[in-house]
Write an enzyme that holds these catalytic residues in place. Structure first.
Site, PDB file in Angstrom:
ATOM      1  CD  GLU A  60     -10.721  14.283 -24.250  1.00 25.11           C
ATOM      2  OE1 GLU A  60     -10.523  14.982 -25.260  1.00 25.11           O
ATOM      3  OE2 GLU A  60     -10.063  14.398 -23.198  1.00 25.11           O
ATOM      4  CB  SER A 108      -6.958  18.193  -8.653  1.00 27.64           C
ATOM      5  OG  SER A 108      -7.784  17.183  -8.110  1.00 27.64           O
ATOM      6  CE  LYS A 164     -10.285  17.261 -16.254  1.00 28.70           C
ATOM      7  NZ  LYS A 164     -10.126  16.763 -14.891  1.00 28.70           N
TER       8      LYS A 164
END
Ligand SMILES: *Cc1c(COP(=O)(O)O)cnc(C)c1O
Length: 411
Positions: free
Chosen positions: A108, A379, A86
């Site tokens: 968000e 990830s 991220k």
């Protein structure tokens, strides 16, 4: 100017009030990212290295390679600062906002991973940060709420609808329409109106830029297949981007099959989050894409054991690449993901995010068809999932899991 569509997907399906913000962002995307104005991309890469810890390793997984009788390599995005891919996007967009002269960031978040990465990036860059998060998610993800607040971000509860990710995105867009002058909206995946899907992909493409060089260095060639889990699709597009033009490399987007692939179109609830495999074409959050909707076109509730994959839509570029036959959409169910969570923890000493565990479940099921050299994009790390894994595992009969009852109440 870059194109707003991928085939018939993508576009800018936004209310008029948002168009000035979108146009300003398109201009900034062109100048700073595509043309490297003011050395933006150099600054971004330096910060990814020094603040983020890039490059992340491409690790040869010895136990998995022996188990599956082929060479399995792990792209370790779990080792990036914050514990997931991220940050690549959050840092890129926060830095872009700074170059654009914006002082306030809004974002968000669902499970809180994107909000956490955005709050970290904003603290690093000295930007004000407000995160919209559904009230239900706030209660389910307390530790991430604390992380965001520790980094100086305000967390705004969203009480509309079911109080989850979908409503949080809508609320953030509403804020942006009235605050664009000093505010940038850091969207969390390769979704939303153009230029977000391209821009987020370009920030995440560092994953495959590194992996491509690393796998050639280690094996002398390109991989036979690349596996990544797909929620909105940002780690997927990041891991695939440099291989899309290489026909010999098979690309697998592993979606959350949840508890079932059967969707009752009139029930309003999908028991999975597999929009590529089970969804249909529609418009969500400013883009035409594949999504889970009922027969009236209302967005359905989605389900996955992993909150990061629990989204009713998917990035338009991924929908396009699937239609073109370039990316193969596959899915595994909740139980398979939990089994793989335990297997990877025990075999490799890596506790993966539950999202990531989906990619490993597909490897377990289909390794025979994946060729000699396989890259799995890790990830994120699974520390955030410990509590829910203990709950979910104790309720099921999961192969090879340790005795989970003893942990209950202890965390
Ligand atoms: C958020 C998240 C995902 C899903 O998001 P994508 O945009 O599909 O990549 C997957 N894995 C981890 C670890 C995440 O935090």
């Amino acid at each position: 100017m870059s194109q707003s569509k991928f085939g018939r997907y993508g576009g800018q399906y936004v209310p008029e009030a948002l168009m000035p913000a979108i146009e300003e962002l398109e201009d900034a995307y062109q100048r700073y990212i595509l043309e490297n104005e003011d050395g933006f991309m150099d600054d971004f890469r330096t910060r990814l290295r020094d603040f983020g810890g890039r490059p992340t390793p491409l690790q040869h997984a010895e136990a998995l390679s022996a188990r599956y009788d082929r060479e399995v390599y792990l792209k370790r995005e779990d080792l990036l600062h914050g514990g997931a891919h991220k940050l690549n996007n959050a840092l890129g967009q926060a830095l872009l906002a700074k170059y654009m002269g914006k002082e306030r960031i809004i974002a968000e978040t669902g499970a809180g991973q994107h909000g956490t990465a955005t709050a970290m990036a904003c603290a690093h860059l000295g930007l004000d940060c407000e995160i919209y998060m559904g009230e239900r998610d706030i209660n389910r993800q307390r530790p991430n709420v604390f992380r965001m607040r520790l980094n100086g971000a305000a967390v705004n509860p969203v009480t509309t609808g079911r109080g989850t990710l979908k409503e949080a995105i809508s609320e953030t867009m509403r804020d942006w329409a009235t605050s664009v002058e000093d505010t940038h909206y850091v969207i969390g995946s390769v979704v939303g109106p153009h230029p977000f899907p391209r821009m987020v992909r370009d920030f995440q493409a560092v994953i495959s830029e590194e992996a491509r060089g690393q796998v050639i260095e280690k094996t002398g060639g390109l991989p036979d297949s690349v596996l990544a889990c797909a929620g909105g699709g940002s780690n997927t597009m990041g891991a695939f981007h440099q291989f899309v033009g290489e026909e010999g490399v098979e690309l697998y987007a592993v979606e959350a099959g949840g508890s079932s692939l059967e969707v009752d179109e009139d029930g309003g609830v999908a028991p999975n989050s597999a929009s590529l495999s089970t969804g249909s074409e529609g418009v969500l959050h400013g883009a035409r894409t594949k999504l889970l909707q009922d027969s009236d076109g209302q967005i359905m509730e989605s389900h996955s054991v992993s909150s990061g994959l629990d989204y009713a839509g998917v990035g338009p570029e991924l929908a396009y690449l699937v239609d073109e036959g370039r990316v193969t959409p596959v899915n595994v169910d909740d139980d398979g993901a939990l089994e793989s969570f335990h297997r990877l923890s025990q075999l490799e000493g890596i506790i993966p995010a539950l999202e990531t565990a989906h990619a490993f479940a597909f490897l377990e099921e289909e390794y025979e068809t994946l060729g000699e050299v396989v890259i799995v994009n890790v990830s994120g790390r699974g520390d955030k999932d410990l509590e829910s894994v203990i709950e979910e595992t104790a309720e099921r009969d999961i192969e090879n899991a340790p005795e989970m009852d003893v942990f209950r109440g202890g965390l």
